[in-house]
Design an enzyme around this catalytic site. Structure first.
Site, PDB file in Angstrom:
ATOM      1  N   HIS A  61      35.398 -53.484 -93.458  1.00  0.00           N
ATOM      2  CA  HIS A  61      34.723 -52.414 -92.708  1.00  0.00           C
ATOM      3  C   HIS A  61      35.284 -52.319 -91.303  1.00  0.00           C
ATOM      4  O   HIS A  61      34.650 -51.754 -90.420  1.00  0.00           O
ATOM      5  CB  HIS A  61      33.217 -52.676 -92.683  1.00  0.00           C
ATOM      6  CG  HIS A  61      32.649 -52.756 -94.067  1.00  0.00           C
ATOM      7  ND1 HIS A  61      32.220 -51.637 -94.762  1.00  0.00           N
ATOM      8  CD2 HIS A  61      32.508 -53.807 -94.917  1.00  0.00           C
ATOM      9  CE1 HIS A  61      31.803 -52.019 -95.965  1.00  0.00           C
ATOM     10  NE2 HIS A  61      31.976 -53.321 -96.086  1.00  0.00           N
ATOM     11  N   GLU A  72      39.714 -77.369 -68.593  1.00  0.00           N
ATOM     12  CA  GLU A  72      38.516 -76.726 -69.163  1.00  0.00           C
ATOM     13  C   GLU A  72      37.522 -77.789 -69.633  1.00  0.00           C
ATOM     14  O   GLU A  72      36.324 -77.719 -69.367  1.00  0.00           O
ATOM     15  CB  GLU A  72      38.903 -75.839 -70.366  1.00  0.00           C
ATOM     16  CG  GLU A  72      39.799 -74.657 -70.050  1.00  0.00           C
ATOM     17  CD  GLU A  72      41.283 -74.985 -70.123  1.00  0.00           C
ATOM     18  OE1 GLU A  72      41.660 -76.184 -69.948  1.00  0.00           O
ATOM     19  OE2 GLU A  72      42.077 -74.062 -70.334  1.00  0.00           O
ATOM     20  N   LYS A 102      49.540 -73.385 -67.541  1.00  0.00           N
ATOM     21  CA  LYS A 102      48.661 -74.442 -66.995  1.00  0.00           C
ATOM     22  C   LYS A 102      49.070 -74.778 -65.569  1.00  0.00           C
ATOM     23  O   LYS A 102      48.246 -74.914 -64.678  1.00  0.00           O
ATOM     24  CB  LYS A 102      48.785 -75.725 -67.837  1.00  0.00           C
ATOM     25  CG  LYS A 102      48.028 -75.715 -69.141  1.00  0.00           C
ATOM     26  CD  LYS A 102      48.094 -77.118 -69.740  1.00  0.00           C
ATOM     27  CE  LYS A 102      47.743 -77.125 -71.208  1.00  0.00           C
ATOM     28  NZ  LYS A 102      47.971 -78.399 -71.855  1.00  0.00           N
ATOM     29  N   GLU A 109      50.937 -72.285 -82.626  1.00  0.00           N
ATOM     30  CA  GLU A 109      51.342 -73.316 -81.665  1.00  0.00           C
ATOM     31  C   GLU A 109      52.445 -74.190 -82.269  1.00  0.00           C
ATOM     32  O   GLU A 109      53.237 -74.797 -81.550  1.00  0.00           O
ATOM     33  CB  GLU A 109      50.132 -74.178 -81.247  1.00  0.00           C
ATOM     34  CG  GLU A 109      50.263 -74.739 -79.836  1.00  0.00           C
ATOM     35  CD  GLU A 109      49.023 -75.491 -79.336  1.00  0.00           C
ATOM     36  OE1 GLU A 109      48.643 -76.491 -79.954  1.00  0.00           O
ATOM     37  OE2 GLU A 109      48.436 -75.079 -78.328  1.00  0.00           O
ATOM     38  N   LYS A 157      42.569 -85.160 -76.242  1.00  0.00           N
ATOM     39  CA  LYS A 157      43.646 -86.110 -76.529  1.00  0.00           C
ATOM     40  C   LYS A 157      44.190 -86.687 -75.221  1.00  0.00           C
ATOM     41  O   LYS A 157      44.333 -87.891 -75.070  1.00  0.00           O
ATOM     42  CB  LYS A 157      44.750 -85.409 -77.322  1.00  0.00           C
ATOM     43  CG  LYS A 157      45.913 -86.305 -77.668  1.00  0.00           C
ATOM     44  CD  LYS A 157      46.931 -85.608 -78.557  1.00  0.00           C
ATOM     45  CE  LYS A 157      48.173 -86.481 -78.694  1.00  0.00           C
ATOM     46  NZ  LYS A 157      49.220 -85.879 -79.515  1.00  0.00           N
ATOM     47  N   GLY A 174      47.371 -82.536 -81.536  1.00  0.00           N
ATOM     48  CA  GLY A 174      46.024 -82.008 -81.317  1.00  0.00           C
ATOM     49  C   GLY A 174      45.560 -81.114 -82.457  1.00  0.00           C
ATOM     50  O   GLY A 174      44.447 -81.245 -82.968  1.00  0.00           O
ATOM     51  N   ARG A 175      46.431 -80.192 -82.892  1.00  0.00           N
ATOM     52  CA  ARG A 175      46.016 -79.237 -83.921  1.00  0.00           C
ATOM     53  C   ARG A 175      45.985 -79.858 -85.314  1.00  0.00           C
ATOM     54  O   ARG A 175      45.637 -79.197 -86.284  1.00  0.00           O
ATOM     55  CB  ARG A 175      46.915 -77.996 -83.875  1.00  0.00           C
ATOM     56  CG  ARG A 175      48.405 -78.293 -83.875  1.00  0.00           C
ATOM     57  CD  ARG A 175      49.211 -77.067 -83.454  1.00  0.00           C
ATOM     58  NE  ARG A 175      50.652 -77.335 -83.375  1.00  0.00           N
ATOM     59  CZ  ARG A 175      51.254 -77.831 -82.294  1.00  0.00           C
ATOM     60  NH1 ARG A 175      50.554 -78.145 -81.221  1.00  0.00           N
ATOM     61  NH2 ARG A 175      52.565 -78.014 -82.289  1.00  0.00           N
TER      62      ARG A 175
HETATM   63  O1  F6P Z   1      47.041 -76.223 -74.244  1.00  0.00           O
HETATM   64  C1  F6P Z   1      47.304 -76.543 -75.557  1.00  0.00           C
HETATM   65  C2  F6P Z   1      46.792 -77.900 -75.923  1.00  0.00           C
HETATM   66  O2  F6P Z   1      47.614 -78.869 -75.390  1.00  0.00           O
HETATM   67  C3  F6P Z   1      46.671 -78.043 -77.431  1.00  0.00           C
HETATM   68  O3  F6P Z   1      47.850 -78.400 -78.026  1.00  0.00           O
HETATM   69  C4  F6P Z   1      45.580 -79.042 -77.540  1.00  0.00           C
HETATM   70  O4  F6P Z   1      45.020 -79.048 -78.821  1.00  0.00           O
HETATM   71  C5  F6P Z   1      44.634 -78.557 -76.468  1.00  0.00           C
HETATM   72  O5  F6P Z   1      45.480 -78.112 -75.432  1.00  0.00           O
HETATM   73  C6  F6P Z   1      43.649 -79.553 -75.953  1.00  0.00           C
HETATM   74  O6  F6P Z   1      44.285 -80.681 -75.446  1.00  0.00           O
HETATM   75  P1  F6P Z   1      43.502 -82.027 -75.198  1.00  0.00           P
HETATM   76  O7  F6P Z   1      42.951 -82.471 -76.508  1.00  0.00           O
HETATM   77  O8  F6P Z   1      44.500 -82.974 -74.635  1.00  0.00           O
HETATM   78  O9  F6P Z   1      42.388 -81.725 -74.236  1.00  0.00           O
END
Ligand code: F6P
Length: 544
Positions: free
Chosen positions: A383, A210, A511, A352, A204, A266-267
């Site tokens: 199990h 990452e 972060k 979240e 987003k 995002g979620r």
């Molecule tokens: O670190 C949490 C977050 O901001 C989430 O809310 C989001 O879904 C995820 O990181 C990834 O963010 P982006 O889509 O901006 O890479």
């Protein structure tokens, strides 16, 4: 409104000791209609909530709490495009992404629907070209593998849905890379042919370390294979983001970018262009069905009376356990194997959203809010972690989820699966008394001290609550409805607790510190700003 100051909260507090301890066995004995009275359905999802520690008075007070906390008004404000995410000044409109028909949804007086339809159509056209073989890689070969690089909401939703609907996937193979641990991307790329691999960089913000690190590695992998030919990038990289500038700066052609909007959290984004991997896996028609299921649940949530409203019922039952009976966690136990990422998806969705300690206005909260959400497919859980659910000391409500049909299901397997699911909720509810254990062991020839010593270990207290959600089928429509059901459940709980369920400031500090520590690890900053423990960890990692 502070929910603890409402009459309904006071009523529930006074009922908790009594209603919470009356054994559900008794409740079923005295009311032969209980299973039908405490069951309802919508959008092909049957909810049996009879195995909860509730009676009519408790349920009435729980629904009154939802009324008093103005859940309906808050829902309507969200649906109307108000800046419901108040700390970021944004509307919250994932419902617009699945809206059917040609109606409008206004944000600041602007109809967002033409943009929604336009991007969706671009995604569909692209997905169709990839699926049909019309989209070609840099050597003119068709795409056989698609790698989605994203994390959190840019990974879990599409991953969960692609896994859930795998039996009907008929497009290229899908792979998901989220962890910056190179083991994941190296493993995913192993055996893939660069000339036939497409990367979707999903972020987003397009600032997530990452995702960008993995995207750079993927880019280099492709360039190495293409002899450094930068033109190859355009055939193999597309981006899904709200940040056009950063996408361009990364080297992805804006023509290969699919956008969405700041009013999509995002979620809550799998319904947007973030769902591109799903569209590629199952095709636009099936994706439309996913949207239709979600829309029908949106409409159910918007129009059904609270007493028959699935999201409201799930939400208030959760609140009963969290705020009045001391539960701190909630298990999600899907029985269908292909729903194996649902607990992880719901973990982000719920934790979240409602893992907050201040109210919308910033006032510190003195009552419990979002519980820990955890789980694994139930049949495997039986199990593993179910021992604790049955005999542990904590009260942990369970949501059992079972689809009655799925493409390719073998009937005898489905029977065993369903029997196990129903048996677990029955066992949690009824338990087994010392007398029952004694009779059983007696019948097996055990007696005396040995028998008495064995009893406590074999007793099940029971009275452990669960909901059972039966889906008519595990297909796009019912999956869409199920996900929307949980989205709205989270909304209702957040509305009652007075939270902003749509920001996530709690992820920021880690972060921030990570980027500073990375500079220390790279030797471009010193470690003195960090605590002694962190300094020692840094030192250990740089000397080993
Ligand atoms: O670190 C949490 C977050 O901001 C989430 O809310 C989001 O879904 C995820 O990181 C990834 O963010 P982006 O889509 O901006 O890479």
């Amino acid at each position: 409104m502070n929910p603890t100051l409402t009459p309904a909260w006071q009523t529930l507090s006074s009922m908790a000791a009594d209603a919470g301890s009356t054994h559900m066995r008794e409740l079923f004995q005295v009311d032969p209609q209980r299973a039908t009275r405490y069951a309802t359905q919508a959008c092909g999802i049957h909810l049996d909530y009879s195995k909860n520690r509730i009676n009519d008075e408790v349920l009435k007070a729980l629904l009154a709490l939802a009324e008093t906390c103005q859940v309906a008004a808050q829902r309507d404000a969200m649906y109307a495009g108000a800046p419901f995410n108040n700390t970021e000044g944004r509307a919250v409109l994932h419902i617009a992404l699945r809206r059917q028909g040609d109606g409008s949804v206004l944000v600041d007086g602007q109809d967002v629907m033409p943009g929604v339809r336009e991007v969706r159509q671009r995604c569909y056209d692209f997905a169709t070209r990839v699926r049909s073989g019309a989209w070609l890689g840099y050597t003119g070969l068709t795409i056989t593998d698609v790698v989605n690089i994203g994390i959190g909401g840019s990974d879990l939703g599409p991953l969960m849905v692609c896994e859930a609907l795998k039996p009907q996937a008929d497009g290229p193979r899908l792979h998901f890379v989220s962890n910056v641990d190179s083991a994941q991307i190296v493993g995913a790329l192993k055996g893939l042919d660069p000339a036939r691999t497409l990367f979707i960089i999903a972020s987003k913000t397009f600032t997530t370390i990452e995702t960008l690190t993995n995207a750079r590695t993927a880019r280099q992998w492709l360039l190495d294979a293409a002899g450094g030919d930068e033109a190859a990038i355009a055939r193999h990289f597309v981006a899904v983001s709200t940040n056009r500038e950063k996408v361009t700066a990364f080297g992805i052609d804006p023509d290969n970018m699919f956008g969405f909007w700041d009013w999509v959290g995002g979620r809550y984004s799998l319904w947007s262009a973030i769902g591109l991997p799903i569209m590629i896996a199952i095709g636009p028609q099936a994706f439309d069905e996913l949207l239709r299921g979600a829309y029908d649940m949106d409409e159910h949530f918007r129009t059904a009376p609270f007493a028959q409203n699935l999201p409201v019922l799930l939400a208030v039952l959760g609140i009963w356990y969290v705020n009045f009976l001391g539960a701190r966690s909630q298990v999600i136990a899907p029985y269908n194997q292909t729903l194996h990422r649902l607990p992880a998806f719901l973990q982000q969705l719920d934790m979240e959203s409602n893992g907050k300690g201040v109210r919308r206005e910033g006032e510190r909260i003195a009552y419990s809010t979002g519980p820990v959400i955890w789980g694994e497919p139930g049949i495997n859980g039986q199990h593993a972690y179910f021992q604790l659910l049955h005999q542990g000391t904590a009260l942990i409500p369970v949501d059992f989820i079972l689809a009655l049909r799925q493409r390719g299901t073998l009937p005898n397997h489905q029977r065993t699966l369903a029997a196990s699911c129903f048996a677990q909720s029955a066992a949690l509810m009824r338990g087994k008394t010392a007398d029952e254990v004694r009779a059983e062991l007696n019948a097996r020839g055990m007696s005396g001290d040995a028998l008495e010593a064995a009893i406590p270990h074999r007793v099940f207290s029971g009275n452990r609550p669960s909901n059972t959600l039966l889906l008519e089928a595990l297909d796009p429509y019912h999956l869409g409805a199920l996900v929307a059901l949980y989205e709205h459940k989270v909304f209702v709980q957040g509305a009652i607790w007075g939270l902003n369920s749509f920001d996530q400031w709690g992820v920021e500090l880690g972060k921030q510190l990570a980027s500073g520590i990375e500079a220390v690890l790279a030797g471009t900053a010193d470690a003195s700003a960090y605590d002694a423990s962190t300094q020692a960890l840094i030192a250990r990692s740089t000397t080993s």
